[in-house]
Write a protein that holds these residues in place. Sequence first.
Motif, mmCIF file in Angstrom:
data_model
loop_
_atom_site.group_PDB
_atom_site.id
_atom_site.type_symbol
_atom_site.label_atom_id
_atom_site.label_comp_id
_atom_site.label_asym_id
_atom_site.label_seq_id
_atom_site.Cartn_x
_atom_site.Cartn_y
_atom_site.Cartn_z
ATOM 1 N N MET A 1 0.855 -1.195 0.000
ATOM 2 C CA MET A 1 0.000 0.000 0.000
ATOM 3 C C MET A 1 0.888 1.242 0.000
ATOM 4 N N ALA A 2 0.555 2.196 -0.863
ATOM 5 C CA ALA A 2 1.361 3.403 -0.997
ATOM 6 C C ALA A 2 1.208 4.307 0.217
ATOM 7 N N ASN A 3 2.299 5.017 0.537
ATOM 8 C CA ASN A 3 2.223 6.052 1.563
ATOM 9 C C ASN A 3 1.398 7.211 1.009
ATOM 10 N N ARG A 4 0.280 7.555 1.665
ATOM 11 C CA ARG A 4 -0.601 8.574 1.099
ATOM 12 C C ARG A 4 -0.693 9.838 1.933
ATOM 13 N N VAL A 5 -0.211 9.823 3.162
ATOM 14 C CA VAL A 5 -0.319 10.999 4.030
ATOM 15 C C VAL A 5 1.059 11.341 4.581
ATOM 16 N N GLN A 6 1.427 12.612 4.440
ATOM 17 C CA GLN A 6 2.678 13.109 5.003
ATOM 18 C C GLN A 6 2.351 14.319 5.869
ATOM 19 N N LEU A 7 2.665 14.230 7.159
ATOM 20 C CA LEU A 7 2.325 15.284 8.108
ATOM 21 C C LEU A 7 3.551 15.639 8.920
ATOM 22 N N GLY A 8 3.828 16.932 9.037
ATOM 23 C CA GLY A 8 4.966 17.378 9.830
ATOM 24 C C GLY A 8 6.029 18.005 8.960
ATOM 25 N N VAL B 1 -1.661 15.012 1.100
ATOM 26 C CA VAL B 1 -2.443 13.791 0.915
ATOM 27 C C VAL B 1 -2.470 13.475 -0.564
ATOM 28 N N SER B 2 -2.052 12.257 -0.933
ATOM 29 C CA SER B 2 -1.983 11.890 -2.346
ATOM 30 C C SER B 2 -3.226 11.122 -2.781
ATOM 31 N N LEU C 1 5.238 10.675 -1.051
ATOM 32 C CA LEU C 1 6.616 11.145 -0.941
ATOM 33 C C LEU C 1 7.206 11.501 -2.299
ATOM 34 N N THR C 2 6.648 10.934 -3.359
ATOM 35 C CA THR C 2 7.172 11.193 -4.710
ATOM 36 C C THR C 2 6.108 11.775 -5.639
ATOM 37 N N ALA C 3 4.931 12.073 -5.117
ATOM 38 C CA ALA C 3 3.819 12.528 -5.955
ATOM 39 C C ALA C 3 4.073 13.923 -6.534
ATOM 40 N N THR C 4 3.624 14.119 -7.773
ATOM 41 C CA THR C 4 3.648 15.452 -8.370
ATOM 42 C C THR C 4 2.440 16.242 -7.854
ATOM 43 N N ASP C 5 2.441 17.531 -8.136
ATOM 44 C CA ASP C 5 1.351 18.378 -7.646
ATOM 45 C C ASP C 5 -0.012 17.864 -8.105
ATOM 46 N N LYS C 6 -0.109 17.392 -9.343
ATOM 47 C CA LYS C 6 -1.399 16.951 -9.881
ATOM 48 C C LYS C 6 -1.918 15.686 -9.210
ATOM 49 N N ASP C 7 -1.018 14.953 -8.537
ATOM 50 C CA ASP C 7 -1.428 13.715 -7.870
ATOM 51 C C ASP C 7 -1.714 13.914 -6.386
ATOM 52 N N LEU C 8 -1.701 15.164 -5.928
ATOM 53 C CA LEU C 8 -1.989 15.449 -4.528
ATOM 54 C C LEU C 8 -3.428 15.934 -4.387
ATOM 55 N N LEU C 9 -4.163 15.298 -3.454
ATOM 56 C CA LEU C 9 -5.511 15.766 -3.150
ATOM 57 C C LEU C 9 -5.479 16.998 -2.247
ATOM 58 N N SER D 1 -0.842 21.580 1.858
ATOM 59 C CA SER D 1 -0.964 22.814 2.640
ATOM 60 C C SER D 1 0.032 23.878 2.227
ATOM 61 N N THR D 2 1.031 23.519 1.412
ATOM 62 C CA THR D 2 2.028 24.501 0.976
ATOM 63 C C THR D 2 1.622 25.206 -0.296
ATOM 64 N N LYS D 3 0.535 24.796 -0.915
ATOM 65 C CA LYS D 3 0.112 25.367 -2.193
ATOM 66 C C LYS D 3 -1.161 26.193 -2.039
ATOM 67 N N ALA D 4 -1.180 27.357 -2.691
ATOM 68 C CA ALA D 4 -2.370 28.215 -2.643
ATOM 69 C C ALA D 4 -3.504 27.660 -3.492
ATOM 70 N N ARG D 5 -3.224 26.615 -4.291
ATOM 71 C CA ARG D 5 -4.275 26.088 -5.167
ATOM 72 C C ARG D 5 -5.267 25.226 -4.403
ATOM 73 N N THR D 6 -4.945 24.806 -3.183
ATOM 74 C CA THR D 6 -5.861 23.966 -2.420
ATOM 75 C C THR D 6 -6.898 24.828 -1.722
ATOM 76 N N GLY D 7 -7.965 24.215 -1.245
ATOM 77 C CA GLY D 7 -9.089 24.961 -0.705
ATOM 78 C C GLY D 7 -8.936 25.402 0.727
ATOM 79 N N GLN D 8 -7.790 25.954 1.067
ATOM 80 C CA GLN D 8 -7.614 26.443 2.428
ATOM 81 C C GLN D 8 -8.475 27.688 2.630
ATOM 82 N N ILE D 9 -8.947 27.869 3.839
ATOM 83 C CA ILE D 9 -9.738 29.053 4.156
ATOM 84 C C ILE D 9 -8.801 30.253 4.277
ATOM 85 N N TYR D 10 -9.066 31.285 3.483
ATOM 86 C CA TYR D 10 -8.222 32.478 3.463
ATOM 87 C C TYR D 10 -8.791 33.581 4.353
#
Length: 311
Positions: free
Chosen positions: A1-8, A19-20, A27-35, A38-47
């Motif tokens: 099973m692939a590692n899908r969550v990286q926290l910290g 989260v992939s 750990l090796t996912a490109t941006d398009k493969d990430l659900l 938190s480091t990208k402004a393209r995700t639905g974080q509350i601004y």
Amino acid sequence: MANRVQLGDLGSGVYGLKVSKPSVNVLTATDKDLLFDSTKARTGQIYAGANGLDFVGDNSDSDPQIVGTVNIDEAITGSDLRGKKIIIDGTTVTLTSVTTYFNGNLITTGNDIKNDINSASITGIQAFRNSAGTNVSRLRIEKAFANGDMVISYPASNSLESSVGINAATYAVGIIDTNGINYLTGTGSTKAGLGYIPLITLAEANTGTAQQDGDEEDYDSFEQVSTFSIWETTATHMFPASGASSSPTGTGNSVGKNNASVFTASGPVGRGRGYNILEDNEENKIECENCSFFVLRIPLAYGYMNSTYYG
């Protein structure tokens, strides 16, 4: 099973959460493969966001105010409330007034409470006695909008709160609906603009259909409020809005008639709204009540929904 969550620690001193997609190694996912990233402004974080907002039509309706929910008994069975306290904008008001009834009972009436509060001469504050029936009243407290929000609290002992039904809270100046609210400065500090019109989720108290009987004539009047709240949003502001299309002016095919192919409109929507039928008394002039919104870091504008912003 692939590692899908990286926290910290994500590396290079950057901390966050990724989260992939299923079967993709985070750990090796490109941006398009990430659900989520938190480091990208393209995700639905509350601004930005806010809740409990009330919008009104103009300054004359924007005074912060509150009407108590508890009936004040002004009959001979009423209560002596002397010594009870309420704190308004930091000033403690202790009730001292009382009315003597024919049987010798000492009763604190709505007028007694009103007069004690007004005698305190708190800047911008005025109390009123609202009739709620025979020998029954409710307390209303209002503040002139030019003096800012109204803050009501109570002491630990001898509190007047349960006797009048006015909660300890900050009662804000109403926001003019056609001015909207600037979500970049709404928290008191200025946020940087996102550079695009973002997706904003919104909700308000009054949706659905309200119906009210006509008071003076033999008919029912009703006003329908769409279950889909109408709003206008920009890169800096949000505004309550309403449909601006004109009603048909008659029967026929000419412009403005009921069978016309094109109806006249100043919109399609206009800033501001007024649901008069929802006003429960002459003091309630709120046109858009208890609004909440969240600004998400998701572009919502033509020309921005591309790989530059979505990876």
